[in-house]
Design an enzyme around this catalytic site. Structure first.
Site, PDB file in Angstrom:
ATOM      1  N   ALA A 111       0.912  -1.534   0.062  1.00  0.00           N
ATOM      2  CA  ALA A 111       0.221  -0.181   0.353  1.00  0.00           C
ATOM      3  C   ALA A 111       0.492   1.046  -0.434  1.00  0.00           C
ATOM      4  O   ALA A 111       0.686   2.317  -0.716  1.00  0.00           O
ATOM      5  CB  ALA A 111      -0.796  -0.086   0.745  1.00  0.00           C
ATOM      6  N   GLY A 158       2.428   1.016  -3.498  1.00  0.00           N
ATOM      7  CA  GLY A 158       0.810   1.894  -3.829  1.00  0.00           C
ATOM      8  C   GLY A 158       0.718   3.182  -4.206  1.00  0.00           C
ATOM      9  O   GLY A 158       0.199   3.416  -5.430  1.00  0.00           O
ATOM     10  N   ASP A 159       0.250   3.650  -2.775  1.00  0.00           N
ATOM     11  CA  ASP A 159       0.407   5.144  -2.781  1.00  0.00           C
ATOM     12  C   ASP A 159       1.220   5.901  -3.376  1.00  0.00           C
ATOM     13  O   ASP A 159       0.302   7.070  -4.663  1.00  0.00           O
ATOM     14  CB  ASP A 159       0.328   5.153  -1.374  1.00  0.00           C
ATOM     15  N   ALA A 160       2.488   6.252  -3.997  1.00  0.00           N
ATOM     16  CA  ALA A 160       3.407   6.843  -4.626  1.00  0.00           C
ATOM     17  C   ALA A 160       3.254   5.985  -6.160  1.00  0.00           C
ATOM     18  O   ALA A 160       3.286   7.250  -6.442  1.00  0.00           O
ATOM     19  CB  ALA A 160       4.908   6.241  -4.151  1.00  0.00           C
ATOM     20  N   GLU A 179       0.001   8.278  -7.209  1.00  0.00           N
ATOM     21  CA  GLU A 179       0.062   9.296  -6.991  1.00  0.00           C
ATOM     22  C   GLU A 179       0.909  10.060  -8.360  1.00  0.00           C
ATOM     23  O   GLU A 179       0.850  10.772  -9.427  1.00  0.00           O
ATOM     24  CB  GLU A 179       0.949   9.925  -5.664  1.00  0.00           C
TER      25      GLU A 179
END
Length: 118
Positions: free
Chosen positions: A8, A11-13, A16
């Site tokens: 996660a 995946g956030d990076a 974005e």
């Protein structure tokens, strides 16, 4: 295998970065970039994307997204409910997993579905 929390985080990076590339590619004026990005990277926006793509995911992808959604050690988002935050984390987990697996084509396909470019 990397844990769901780490996926996660990654995946956030990844998500974005993909949003930023999309907005720059659309020629969004500099002053509007952050405002436009928030629609995609907010917990509410990502939770809606989760529900939009879940039915088209493979069984393995559904298992990954659920692993992220069901994490127990999540901090609380400032501007989102628990359910929205959990679903957003599931989506980020899927993006981290696909990125780490080198599944660029599938990552791009799912991103297009998330942002309505299908």
């Amino acid at each position: 295998m990397t844990g769901a929390a780490e996926l996660a985080y990654l995946g956030d990076a990844v998500f974005e970065l993909m949003v930023r590339e999309k907005l720059l590619g659309e020629g969004v004026p500099f002053r509007a970039l952050n405002r436009r990005a928030k629609a995609y990277v907010s917990a509410a926006g990502q939770a809606a994307m989760y529900h939009r793509i879940f039915p088209i995911l493979s069984q393995e992808e559904q298992n990954i997204i659920k692993r992220g959604r069901n994490l127990h050690n999540l901090s609380r988002a400032k501007n989102a409910g628990v359910s929205e935050y959990r679903h957003a984390t599931g989506l980020e987990t899927l993006f981290g997993w696909l990125y780490q697996a080198g599944e660029t084509a599938r990552l791009n396909e799912i991103f297009a579905l998330c942002v309505g470019e299908e």
